[in-house]
Design a protein around this motif. Sequence first.
Motif, PDB file in Angstrom:
ATOM      1  N   LYS A   1      -3.646  -5.046   0.467  1.00  0.00           N
ATOM      2  CA  LYS A   1      -4.330  -3.829   0.936  1.00  0.00           C
ATOM      3  C   LYS A   1      -3.397  -2.619   0.895  1.00  0.00           C
ATOM      4  O   LYS A   1      -3.777  -1.546   0.422  1.00  0.00           O
ATOM      5  N   GLN A   2      -2.174  -2.793   1.377  1.00  0.00           N
ATOM      6  CA  GLN A   2      -1.224  -1.668   1.406  1.00  0.00           C
ATOM      7  C   GLN A   2      -0.919  -1.177  -0.009  1.00  0.00           C
ATOM      8  O   GLN A   2      -0.799   0.017  -0.250  1.00  0.00           O
ATOM      9  N   ARG A   3      -0.796  -2.128  -0.929  1.00  0.00           N
ATOM     10  CA  ARG A   3      -0.472  -1.764  -2.308  1.00  0.00           C
ATOM     11  C   ARG A   3      -1.650  -1.026  -2.945  1.00  0.00           C
ATOM     12  O   ARG A   3      -1.467  -0.045  -3.661  1.00  0.00           O
ATOM     13  N   GLN A   4      -2.858  -1.500  -2.678  1.00  0.00           N
ATOM     14  CA  GLN A   4      -4.016  -0.829  -3.261  1.00  0.00           C
ATOM     15  C   GLN A   4      -4.142   0.602  -2.712  1.00  0.00           C
ATOM     16  O   GLN A   4      -4.559   1.513  -3.415  1.00  0.00           O
ATOM     17  N   ARG A   5      -3.778   0.777  -1.452  1.00  0.00           N
ATOM     18  CA  ARG A   5      -3.872   2.107  -0.833  1.00  0.00           C
ATOM     19  C   ARG A   5      -2.614   2.943  -1.052  1.00  0.00           C
ATOM     20  O   ARG A   5      -2.533   4.077  -0.572  1.00  0.00           O
ATOM     21  N   ASN A   6      -1.632   2.342  -1.704  1.00  0.00           N
ATOM     22  CA  ASN A   6      -0.356   3.021  -1.950  1.00  0.00           C
ATOM     23  C   ASN A   6       0.278   3.534  -0.654  1.00  0.00           C
ATOM     24  O   ASN A   6       0.737   4.680  -0.561  1.00  0.00           O
ATOM     25  N   GLN A   7       0.298   2.652   0.369  1.00  0.00           N
ATOM     26  CA  GLN A   7       0.829   3.042   1.677  1.00  0.00           C
ATOM     27  C   GLN A   7       2.203   2.424   1.926  1.00  0.00           C
ATOM     28  O   GLN A   7       2.428   1.249   1.621  1.00  0.00           O
ATOM     29  N   THR A   8       3.081   3.229   2.516  1.00  0.00           N
ATOM     30  CA  THR A   8       4.366   2.689   2.955  1.00  0.00           C
ATOM     31  C   THR A   8       4.141   1.882   4.236  1.00  0.00           C
ATOM     32  O   THR A   8       3.058   1.940   4.840  1.00  0.00           O
ATOM     33  N   ALA A   9       5.178   1.147   4.630  1.00  0.00           N
ATOM     34  CA  ALA A   9       5.075   0.352   5.860  1.00  0.00           C
ATOM     35  C   ALA A   9       4.675   1.230   7.048  1.00  0.00           C
ATOM     36  O   ALA A   9       3.884   0.828   7.896  1.00  0.00           O
ATOM     37  N   ALA A  10       5.220   2.424   7.075  1.00  0.00           N
ATOM     38  CA  ALA A  10       4.937   3.322   8.202  1.00  0.00           C
ATOM     39  C   ALA A  10       3.511   3.878   8.148  1.00  0.00           C
ATOM     40  O   ALA A  10       2.913   4.173   9.184  1.00  0.00           O
ATOM     41  N   GLU A  11       2.966   4.001   6.942  1.00  0.00           N
ATOM     42  CA  GLU A  11       1.606   4.553   6.807  1.00  0.00           C
ATOM     43  C   GLU A  11       0.514   3.504   7.015  1.00  0.00           C
ATOM     44  O   GLU A  11      -0.619   3.833   7.357  1.00  0.00           O
ATOM     45  N   ALA A  12       0.844   2.245   6.788  1.00  0.00           N
ATOM     46  CA  ALA A  12      -0.166   1.168   6.839  1.00  0.00           C
ATOM     47  C   ALA A  12      -0.654   0.931   8.266  1.00  0.00           C
ATOM     48  O   ALA A  12       0.055   1.203   9.236  1.00  0.00           O
ATOM     49  N   ASP A  13      -1.898   0.406   8.385  1.00  0.00           N
ATOM     50  CA  ASP A  13      -2.415   0.122   9.737  1.00  0.00           C
ATOM     51  C   ASP A  13      -2.080  -1.308  10.196  1.00  0.00           C
ATOM     52  O   ASP A  13      -2.156  -1.600  11.374  1.00  0.00           O
ATOM     53  N   TRP A  14      -1.721  -2.198   9.251  1.00  0.00           N
ATOM     54  CA  TRP A  14      -1.328  -3.584   9.568  1.00  0.00           C
ATOM     55  C   TRP A  14      -2.420  -4.350  10.304  1.00  0.00           C
ATOM     56  O   TRP A  14      -2.149  -5.293  11.049  1.00  0.00           O
ATOM     57  N   ILE A  15      -3.668  -3.920  10.100  1.00  0.00           N
ATOM     58  CA  ILE A  15      -4.804  -4.617  10.707  1.00  0.00           C
ATOM     59  C   ILE A  15      -5.336  -5.640   9.716  1.00  0.00           C
ATOM     60  O   ILE A  15      -5.475  -5.359   8.536  1.00  0.00           O
ATOM     61  N   ILE A  16      -5.637  -6.826  10.215  1.00  0.00           N
ATOM     62  CA  ILE A  16      -6.248  -7.871   9.393  1.00  0.00           C
ATOM     63  C   ILE A  16      -7.738  -7.921   9.736  1.00  0.00           C
ATOM     64  O   ILE A  16      -8.111  -8.081  10.901  1.00  0.00           O
ATOM     65  N   GLY A  17      -8.567  -7.769   8.710  1.00  0.00           N
ATOM     66  CA  GLY A  17     -10.009  -7.843   8.937  1.00  0.00           C
ATOM     67  C   GLY A  17     -10.615  -6.540   9.434  1.00  0.00           C
ATOM     68  O   GLY A  17     -11.601  -6.550  10.181  1.00  0.00           O
ATOM     69  N   GLU A  18     -10.052  -5.440   8.967  1.00  0.00           N
ATOM     70  CA  GLU A  18     -10.601  -4.129   9.352  1.00  0.00           C
ATOM     71  C   GLU A  18     -12.014  -3.990   8.780  1.00  0.00           C
ATOM     72  O   GLU A  18     -12.253  -4.277   7.614  1.00  0.00           O
ATOM     73  N   GLY A  19     -12.961  -3.596   9.635  1.00  0.00           N
ATOM     74  CA  GLY A  19     -14.339  -3.407   9.183  1.00  0.00           C
ATOM     75  C   GLY A  19     -15.189  -4.664   9.290  1.00  0.00           C
ATOM     76  O   GLY A  19     -16.391  -4.639   9.055  1.00  0.00           O
ATOM     77  N   LEU A  20     -14.563  -5.778   9.669  1.00  0.00           N
ATOM     78  CA  LEU A  20     -15.314  -7.034   9.765  1.00  0.00           C
ATOM     79  C   LEU A  20     -16.206  -7.062  11.011  1.00  0.00           C
ATOM     80  O   LEU A  20     -17.305  -7.610  10.989  1.00  0.00           O
TER      81      LEU A  20
END
Lengths: 401, 100
Positions: free
Chosen positions: A208-227
């Motif tokens: 997910k982070q790679r697809q969104r091109n997010q750094t560690a600091a930018e990522a939300d680190w949520i598993i199952g967002e929107g589920l």
Amino acid sequence: MSHQFYSIECIIPPHIQNNIAEKGTPEQRKKVMGSISQSAAIRAQRVLLTETKALVEPVTVGGKQRNIFNLNFGSNLPGILARSEGAPPTGDPAVDEAYEGAGATYDLYQQEYQRESIDGKGMRLDSTVHYMKGYDNAFWNGRQMVYGDGDEDLPEPQRIFNRFTIALDIIGHELTHGVTQFEAGLVYRDQSGALNESFSDVFGSLVKQRQRNQTAAEADWIIGEGLLSPNINGIGIRSMKAPGTAYNDPLLGKDPQPAHMSDYKTIDYDNGGVHINSGIPNHAFYATAMEMGGYAWQKAGQIWYVTLRDRLTSTSVFADAAQQTYLVAGNLFGGGSLEQQAVRAGWQAVGIQIDAGDSGGNGGGTGGDTGSGGGTTSPGCSTALVQLLDNVKALIENRSR
Amino acid sequence: MKISYRRTGGFAGMLISHSFDTDTLPKTDAEELVKLVSAADFFALPSKITATGADQFQYTLTVETAEQQHTLEVGETSAPENLRPLLEKLRLLARGKPDL
């Protein structure tokens, strides 16, 4: 001088032997860990097992090959082929999300870690969607990914779950269970099971982070967002950044994940809490990636991937994962490197201390000889390498007969 | 007939358990459950059927009648085909009733 040789012989460090001594006393563990030849034998056996598993896999095609099947709410896998590799979108969100998600996951493994699919040999990626009615789950059955539609059969105000293909990290999570099956083979129970779960969350999140091109600091680190449906108070199923905070709802209760060893839970369900205690290694990865900065799939992801592929065995526990990620970081980035220090800090954040006596450095940098200079150097180490080579040789001879 | 149902595991790792009594359930549900238990040949099943893979639901069912009682632990994809309709019915009946 001898630095490089040292680093080669320590490809198989004593800690990998913990599989035999998981339940032993500290004394028993020490005894087993002293016997490196056993480790080599086990490892050779595992190579054989892995190859046997690969042989029984039905379809190995090479390259990115995705098949999405539709079960139309039935249960007899795999169902009817709905979209194959290269076919245009179908307009069915579950089919198309499963297709795109499997592709994004394949790309992470292939482009970042040079891994060809689940088995490393180009295994076809099969997924089934619309599994059973009102099915609030996604799983890996040992051969393929399977996704339910959540509470599709209920009126919207009563729904708890949306369809399980809705979150890209769930797809990466399921596919990674396949990778783990072919590599470390972590037993799905207690700590080894929680590690199995954690590796799935780690690489699911990295897809997910790679697809969104997010750094560690930018990522939300949520598993199952929107589920979770809007009726539920929660942002997802798990949080790697803050385990235990993903949801808190009268219907679902509170996210039970611990973030620290002091809160480790001994429980009699969920295979000993594999989806619960995974919060601890999950948070260690998050803390490591944050310490390193930048894109988490690059350095931290690489370290975790190599550890899963080469260092862990079926009964590895958290302490093994900590020690091995530390040694792999030393091999990849140098003993005493900032990356290696970040791994140490990451595990420290969850209450797991790493024995820094052997930094596993490759001798390339100034800190590279910390390992060979440490007190943990075993005189049996080079003997072990010879034994390993003998075992591999015997294995090859046996197989060619 | 009394049925105790417990579901653990799954991607979300949530525990759901519930007890059903055909004397107190709506008539259509009660009749269907009795039929599904019979169709599954439940009392002839072993006590444990494990599944491989990951994130699969694991179900523990105890069915109790005046004459007999049996407990079965079964993984999602290891369930015999004639047991699946019973698991699905119980899963849907127990939905939204987590064991908190």
